[in-house]
Every structure is written in C-alpha cells, then in structure tokens.
Enzyme design. Structure first.
Site, PDB file in Angstrom:
ATOM      1  N   THR A  83       0.833  -1.202   0.000  1.00 60.98           N
ATOM      2  CA  THR A  83       0.000   0.000   0.000  1.00 60.98           C
ATOM      3  C   THR A  83       0.866   1.250   0.000  1.00 60.98           C
ATOM      4  OG1 THR A  83      -1.417   1.295   1.484  1.00 60.98           O
ATOM      5  CG2 THR A  83      -0.124  -0.403   2.515  1.00 60.98           C
ATOM      6  N   ASP A  84       0.280   2.362  -0.449  1.00 59.67           N
ATOM      7  CA  ASP A  84       0.998   3.646  -0.370  1.00 59.67           C
ATOM      8  C   ASP A  84       1.121   4.124   1.080  1.00 59.67           C
ATOM      9  OD1 ASP A  84      -1.695   4.297   0.055  1.00 59.67           O
ATOM     10  OD2 ASP A  84      -1.780   5.873  -1.473  1.00 59.67           O
ATOM     11  N   GLU A  85       0.320   3.518   1.989  1.00 59.63           N
ATOM     12  CA  GLU A  85       0.292   4.018   3.374  1.00 59.63           C
ATOM     13  C   GLU A  85       1.621   3.793   4.097  1.00 59.63           C
ATOM     14  OE1 GLU A  85      -3.388   3.309   5.448  1.00 59.63           O
ATOM     15  OE2 GLU A  85      -4.501   3.147   3.580  1.00 59.63           O
TER      16      GLU A  85
ATOM     17  N   TYR B 208      -1.781  -0.722  10.948  1.00 56.45           N
ATOM     18  CA  TYR B 208      -1.931  -1.361   9.622  1.00 56.45           C
ATOM     19  C   TYR B 208      -0.726  -1.056   8.749  1.00 56.45           C
ATOM     20  CZ  TYR B 208      -3.334  -1.655   4.698  1.00 56.45           C
ATOM     21  OH  TYR B 208      -3.355  -1.917   3.346  1.00 56.45           O
TER      22      TYR B 208
ATOM     23  N   LYS C 258       2.261  -3.525   7.243  1.00 58.20           N
ATOM     24  CA  LYS C 258       2.517  -3.677   5.805  1.00 58.20           C
ATOM     25  C   LYS C 258       3.961  -3.296   5.487  1.00 58.20           C
ATOM     26  CE  LYS C 258      -0.101  -4.579   2.938  1.00 58.20           C
ATOM     27  NZ  LYS C 258      -0.504  -5.921   2.386  1.00 58.20           N
TER      28      LYS C 258
END
Ligand code: NAD
Ligand code: TYD
Length: 354
Positions: free
Chosen positions: A133-135, A159, A163
């Site tokens: 993810t970009d997060e 989260y 990741k």
C-alpha cells in the site's frame, strides 16, 4: 497453462484479480482464510470453473502452503492476503502483526524453501509478488511531492506499520536468498465488492438506510483513488514484465478530499435512488477523527507507466457512478455481508465518535 497461487483471493481486490486471471486463462489456486472480509460470493462467477481451486486456509500455515506448492507447482505466488482496515488495526493491532507480518514471513520462508528445489530455468522464471500500500510512506501535506519508490518508509498506523514490515521482509528475501520478488504499493482502491467498512461502500449503504454518513474530522483528508480493476491490471503487468527485486507504485491520479468523495456519492444516489426525505447529503455527520489520521496520500506512478506501459483506464467520476450502480444492483451480496459481525463492528467503531 500458467498457474498462480493467489492468497486473499476471496477479498475485495484479490477476487477481482482472480476473476481477471481466469479470463486470461491462468489457473488459480486461491488460498484464503475467509476472515470477516473474505467472501465466497465474490467468486460466484467461477462456480464450476475447474481452473479455479479454492482452499480455505491461512498463509501462516507452513504445512498447508508447502503442500499447495508441491501439488500445484505454481509459476508465481501473488500475496493479497492481509488484514486491511486501518480502524480495525487501531482496535486490534496484533491481528495485523499475525497475518501481515508473521503470515507473510512464513509464506516467504516456505516459498523460498520450495523455490530452492526448482530446476534453474523454472526458478529463474518464478515470481513472488507482494501487494502493498501507499500508506507505508506515511502522510503528505498539501504541496508535498507525491510518493515515489524512493520515498523513505514512515508508517503511522498499526496497519501501515505491519505492511511496511512485510515489504521489508520481501526485500530481505530477495537480497538474502535471491528469491525473485516484486512489491507493488497502491493507493486507495474502490469498485464493486468492497467490504462496507471502507469509506465509499460504507457511505453508499448507510445512505440507502437513511443512516448518518460519518466523516472523520473535517473531511479534509485526501486520498488518491484507483479503480480496483486498474489495480489488478497493474499487478498482472508487474508480474509479466517487472524487474525482480524492484517495487512499483500504482496510483490513480485522482486525489480527492474525503468530504468531496462523500458528496459525490450522495449526488449520484440522489440521481439513481432519490429519497423522498431530500438529498442524501443531509445525512453527512462530522465525527471524532481517526487517531493518527494520515492527512494526504498521493502516488507518483512514473515508473510503472514508463517502464511497463501501465495507465489507469477508469476515471473517478465514471468509476464512482458504476460502483454505486453495482451496490444498487447487488442487493443479495449486500444482505449477505451485513451479518451480525458487521453490525457489531459498526457499533464498536462509531458509537464513541458521535
Ligand atoms: P480485504 O480485507 O477485502 O481482503 C483480504 C482477504 O485476505 C480476505 O479475503 C481475507 O479472508 C484474506 N485473509 C486475511 N488474513 C488471511 C490469512 N492469514 N491467510 C489467508 N487469507 C487471509 O482486503 P483488500 O482491500 O482486498 O486488500 C488486499 C490487499 O491489497 C491487502 O494486502 C491490502 O493491504 C492491499 N491494499 C489494499 C488497498 C485498498 O484500498 N483496499 C490499497 C492498497 C493495497
Ligand atoms: P478507508 O476507506 O478506511 O481507507 P484508508 O484509511 O486505508 O485510507 O478511509 C478512507 C478515508 O476516509 C480515510 O481518510 C478515513 C476516512 N473515513 C471517514 O471519514 N469515515 C469513515 O467512516 C471511514 C471508514 C473512513
């Protein structure tokens, strides 16, 4: 025929990927634990399809994964399986460590051990693609440059931290053992079959029930939205032509403030399913913010566009129209996901925010 072991293929994005892969003639072994987010209804179109083998199980089950690799000898492993919702990670971070970190670590180790037994040509052609993810890059402010593949990781939620840890493990397995890995870091997805804990389907379904539309903070936070089918096409392209050891950012060039997204959903519903009580926008309710809420995500997808020729096909306006239509047309799917467990989640996440 090509064969892929796809994990998390009963979830929102994984099921879209599996449906696309079957259209391309890829044999799919679909390993999914069927958590609250896994949904066999997402795979309805594949009933009776011998090219799709569904296995209910955990990516952290080393024996099961080893058995699947030995039995089906896939050309690639594509890892979508994850706990994926930021708000749940705030309530129960350990579940995220278990699947996203430990599960991915076990999957990598078992795949690496099996990969070592392959003849050289087969081993060279094998790929392990990890969906991220970009997060992991943290939060941007207005005016900041979008995330590039070189942006340092700075995750802020349990989260995104889990990741990020998984991405580092994937990188380590490439550097240490030579496993031909790829990582994709994608922005927020939307589209059919998204579990209604995420912003867009939550707003559609709450509105149709005349319930409050809970916007965190002032609704000013910005996300870059990408249609799920564009994400899955990008994953397929990276698998086909991406350079092992490399990561690829995937984005939609569609940055919007949350409030604008919610207003757009309301306007579409006003048109498609008008309410006698007036515009759905009257249901918009500002509620307590998410702790550690990342302000803005934006993706620079130059690498995947220039190296691999991928570009999104959907624009957000027509993609949103089509998505709202899908939820209106799929009442049975909606009824099934609105289980007791889903209702309990709504109480748990929103009761304290009013
Ligand atoms: P989702 O929550 O809809 O689906 C996750 C799937 O993984 C479910 O089917 C679930 O049953 C399965 N699963 C969970 N734990 C498992 C385990 N231990 N073993 C096997 N299966 C397990 O998630 P999604 O939105 O489809 O996201 C898929 C992937 O894409 C995730 O890795 C997520 O981090 C990533 N991602 C999501 C978005 C987004 O906007 N949704 C954006 C970028 C990246
Ligand atoms: P979400 O769909 O949970 O994705 P992510 O947190 O991974 O970006 O949330 C998208 C944005 O919408 C995020 O800024 C949080 C916000 N949001 C709300 O304002 N209200 C809600 O009820 C939810 C679920 C999200």
């Amino acid at each position: 025929m090509m064969c892929q072991l796809v994990t998390g293929g009963a979830g929102f994005i994984g099921s879209c990927y599996v449906l696309q892969a079957r259209k391309r003639g890829v044999r799919v072994i679909n390993l999914d634990k069927l958590t609250y987010a896994g949904n066999m209804d997402n795979l309805d179109a594949l009933r009776g399809d011998g090219g799709h083998v569904f296995v209910c199980g955990d990516i952290g089950n080393a024996e099961l994964v080893a058995h699947l690799l030995d039995s089906y000898r896939p050309d690639a492993v594509v890892n979508f399986a994850a706990e994926s919702h930021v708000d749940r990670s705030i309530m129960d971070p350990e579940a995220f460590v278990r699947t996203n970190v430990l599960g991915t670590s076990t999957l990598l180790r078992v795949v690496k051990d099996w990969w070592h037994t392959l003849p050289p040509q087969t081993a060279a052609a094998f790929r392990f693609l990890h969906i991220s993810t970009d997060e992991v890059y943290g939060a941007l402010q207005p005016g900041d440059e979008p995330f590039a593949e070189t942006t340092p990781y700075s995750p802020n939620s349990p989260y995104s931290a889990s990741k990020a840890a998984a991405d580092h493990l994937v990188h380590a397995f490439h550097e240490t053992y030579g496993l031909p890995t790829l990582v994709t870091n994608c922005s927020n997805n939307y589209g059919p079959r998204q579990f209604p804990e995420k912003l867009i389907p939550l707003m559609i379904l709450n509105a149709l029930e005349q319930k409050a539309l809970p916007v965190y903070g002032k609704g000013a936070n910005i996300r870059d939205w990408l249609h799920v089918e564009d994400h899955c096409a990008a994953v397929a392209r990276v698998l086909e032509a991406g350079q092992p050891g490399r990561k690829y950012n995937i984005g939609g060039h569609a940055e919007r403030a949350n409030l604008d997204v919610v207003r757009a959903v309301c306007a579409i519903l006003d048109d498609m399913a008008p309410s006698s009580q007036g515009s759905y926008a009257r249901l918009i309710t500002f509620v307590a913010d998410r702790p550690g809420h990342d302000f803005r995500y934006a993706i620079d997808s130059t690498r995947i566009t220039e190296e691999l020729g991928w570009k999104p096909k959907h624009d957000l306006d027509s993609g949103l129209l089509e998505t709202v239509r899908w939820y209106l047309d799929n009442a049975a799917w909606v009824e099934h996901v609105r289980s007791g467990a889903y209702r309990q989640w709504l109480v748990r996440n929103y009761a304290g925010r009013a």
